[in-house]
Design an enzyme around this catalytic site. Structure first.
Site, short mmCIF file in Angstrom:
data_model
loop_
_atom_site.label_atom_id
_atom_site.label_comp_id
_atom_site.label_asym_id
_atom_site.label_seq_id
_atom_site.Cartn_x
_atom_site.Cartn_y
_atom_site.Cartn_z
N ARG A 54 0.82 -1.22 0.00
CA ARG A 54 0.00 0.00 0.00
C ARG A 54 0.85 1.26 0.00
O ARG A 54 0.35 2.34 0.31
CB ARG A 54 -0.95 -0.01 1.18
CG ARG A 54 -1.88 -1.22 1.24
CD ARG A 54 -2.78 -1.34 0.02
NE ARG A 54 -3.81 -2.37 0.23
CZ ARG A 54 -4.59 -2.83 -0.72
NH1 ARG A 54 -4.47 -2.40 -1.97
NH2 ARG A 54 -5.49 -3.75 -0.45
N HIS A 105 -7.95 -7.36 -14.70
CA HIS A 105 -8.92 -7.66 -13.63
C HIS A 105 -10.27 -7.71 -14.34
O HIS A 105 -10.86 -6.67 -14.64
CB HIS A 105 -8.86 -6.56 -12.57
CG HIS A 105 -9.95 -6.61 -11.54
ND1 HIS A 105 -9.70 -6.90 -10.22
CD2 HIS A 105 -11.28 -6.42 -11.64
CE1 HIS A 105 -10.86 -6.86 -9.55
NE2 HIS A 105 -11.83 -6.57 -10.39
N ASP A 164 -2.83 -12.27 -4.80
CA ASP A 164 -3.73 -11.12 -4.60
C ASP A 164 -3.74 -10.69 -3.14
O ASP A 164 -4.79 -10.26 -2.60
CB ASP A 164 -5.15 -11.39 -5.11
CG ASP A 164 -5.90 -10.10 -5.44
OD1 ASP A 164 -5.32 -9.00 -5.28
OD2 ASP A 164 -7.08 -10.18 -5.84
O1 DOR Z 1 -10.20 -8.09 -3.30
C1 DOR Z 1 -9.53 -7.30 -3.93
N1 DOR Z 1 -8.71 -6.42 -3.30
N2 DOR Z 1 -9.61 -7.29 -5.25
C2 DOR Z 1 -9.01 -6.34 -5.99
O2 DOR Z 1 -9.14 -6.39 -7.17
C3 DOR Z 1 -8.28 -5.24 -5.34
C4 DOR Z 1 -7.79 -5.65 -4.03
C5 DOR Z 1 -7.30 -4.49 -3.20
O3 DOR Z 1 -6.56 -3.65 -3.70
O4 DOR Z 1 -7.63 -4.45 -2.00
ZN ZN Z 2 -8.17 -7.75 -9.03
ZN ZN Z 3 -5.49 -7.52 -6.83
#
Ligand code: DOR
Ligand code: ZN
Ligand code: ZN
Length: 442
Positions: A64, A181, A307
């Site tokens: 982040r 995505h 992910d």
């Molecule tokens: O669950 C998800 N979280 N899917 C996404 O596409 C983005 C990700 C996030 O950045 O938290």
């Molecule tokens: Zn995604």
């Molecule tokens: Zn993602």
């Protein structure tokens, strides 16, 4: 400087071998002893019963930084990665600011190298600000020190067919790939969980499988039309597997990933209304889970990607509809894959090495990761104890976030040690402080 003599490691599950890690490379392989060198510490590790795999490579991690350093920084994400057996992660572009310029991707790349726990390969945004309209400076990001090859608006879909076409065309010039995505936005407005009988029962707006499948079908055809490379993120439905299978049979240059959570968890968990299970794409039906396992086993799905999506407590511990989408994954990925794919006889360790190391490195065009375990190769190695089991405690993490969907579950397998270019980043399950703080290694 430290040399490592690793005794009796089961390399790729093909039988015990000794390895010497020296000067950043695998110096010898096979029954051998490392002669101590002047001024160099020699550490011997008894790896009896441990499986040695090439350092894992994640094509889909969210750190982040910049912007939400309370949820994860490049450093803490790298540390979580090392604890999960990863030596390289691709950092998604949905930061604040978005990684849509050479400046931001270079910053993320440099922070990863300075941390020294894991190579952090930034993913560049496809469109400016993830807005889906104007192509970002893809060439400038590719030419930057970060050498970006993977572009994605992940979190959002590149839904405009013309923008997607242009992006696919543009990246051909530098052998890039667009990681989509796949989520048709109009079909998923307000969507909260998988669309099916359960969404009706629970009164939550459904996210239909067709919203994913329609975009994948469109994009494989676009990739074929322009002769470019497409990667499909976190595929989650039986229909998506079938479309990828069809596209590959046609010779379309497409690769696909599945997440650990879509391999293990299904939408029945949403009955709890616990937002820990809220993720995008959503947890699907038990039949979809079976289909993605089959797809990974038969090679239709190329790789497992985490992910890993850290979120602060206040964004997850609230009512379902207000909660953020996403779950942690780096520190549990290998265990989930062992449970769902190895212990069930669907994949060998060698195939796991392909799905979690060599193939993701190939898709991301990371030359020095995902290499074979062979003399002269970079010493990126993970030692796993497949006979260990652990009960998942969300507090036992290097991540700054706690949104772990496996809390309380007992999973098989434990990462005992991770080596990045011959230097231990994890030993006996604990992080190892880099020898030289802030050293830029490559
Ligand atoms: O669950 C998800 N979280 N899917 C996404 O596409 C983005 C990700 C996030 O950045 O938290
Ligand atoms: Zn995604
Ligand atoms: Zn993602």
């Amino acid at each position: 400087m430290t040399d490592y003599l690793i005794l009796g490691a089961d390399v790729l599950g093909n039988g015990p071998t000794d390895l010497v890690l020296r000067d950043g490379v695998i110096a010898s392989l096979g029954a051998d002893t490392a002669a101590p060198r002047d001024g160099v510490e020699l550490v011997t590790i008894d790896a009896t019963g441990l499986v040695a795999l090439p350092g894992l490579v994640d094509l889909h991690t969210h750190v982040r930084e910049p912007g939400r350093e309370d949820a994860e920084t490049v450093l803490t994400g790298s540390q979580a990665a090392a604890r999960g057996g990863f030596t390289c992660v691709h950092a998604m572009a949905n930061t604040e600011p978005v990684a849509d310029t050479a400046g931001v991707v270079e910053q993320v790349w440099r922070l990863g190298r300075e941390g020294g726990y894991c190579d952090v390969q930034p993913v560049g945004a496809v469109t400016v600000g993830l807005q889906g309209t104007q192509l970002a400076e893809l060439g400038a990001m590719a030419d930057s020190a970060a050498g970006v090859k993977v572009f994605s608006d992940d979190g959002k879909c590149v839904s405009d067919a013309v923008v997607m076409r242009r992006a696919l065309e543009y990246v051909k010039a530098f052998d890039g790939v667009i990681a989509q995505h796949a989520q048709e936005p109009r079909l998923t407005e307000g969507a909260q969980m998988n669309e099916g009988p359960l969404s009706g029962e629970l009164g939550l707006t459904g996210w239909p499988a067709v919203a994913e499948e329609a975009i994948i079908a469109r994009d494989v055809l676009l990739a074929e039309h322009v002769g470019s490379r497409l990667h499909v993120c976190h595929l989650s439905t039986r229909g998506s597997v079938e479309i990828i299978r069809w596209a590959k049979s046609r010779g379309i240059d497409v690769t696909a990933e599945v997440t650990p959570h879509h391999l293990l968890l299904n939408d029945d968990l949403v009955r709890s209304y616990d937002p820990i299970y809220k993720v995008n794409p959503p947890l699907r039906s038990a039949d979809d889970v079976e289909a993605v396992r089959e797809g990974l086993a038969d090679g239709t799905i190329d790789i497992v990607a985490t992910d890993h999506a850290p979120h602060p407590m206040e964004d997850k511990e609230c009512e379902w509809s207000a909660a953020a989408f996403g779950m942690l994954g780096l520190e549990t990925a290998l265990s989930v894959v062992q449970q769902t794919m190895v212990d069930t006889g669907r994949l060998t360790w060698e195939q796991v090495a392909r799905a979690m190391s060599s193939k993701p490195a190939e898709i991301g065009r990371v030359a020095n990761q995902g290499r074979p375990i062979a003399v002269g190769e970079p010493a990126n190695i993970v030692l796993v104890d497949p006979s260990a089991t652990r009960t998942i405690d969300p507090r036992d993490t290097a991540s700054l976030s706690r949104n772990n969907p496996y809390a309380g579950l007992t999973l098989p397998g434990e990462v005992v040690a991770t080596f990045l270019r011959g230097r231990a980043t994890v030993r006996d399950r604990a992080l190892v402080t880099p020898l030289v703080e802030g050293q830029v290694t490559a």
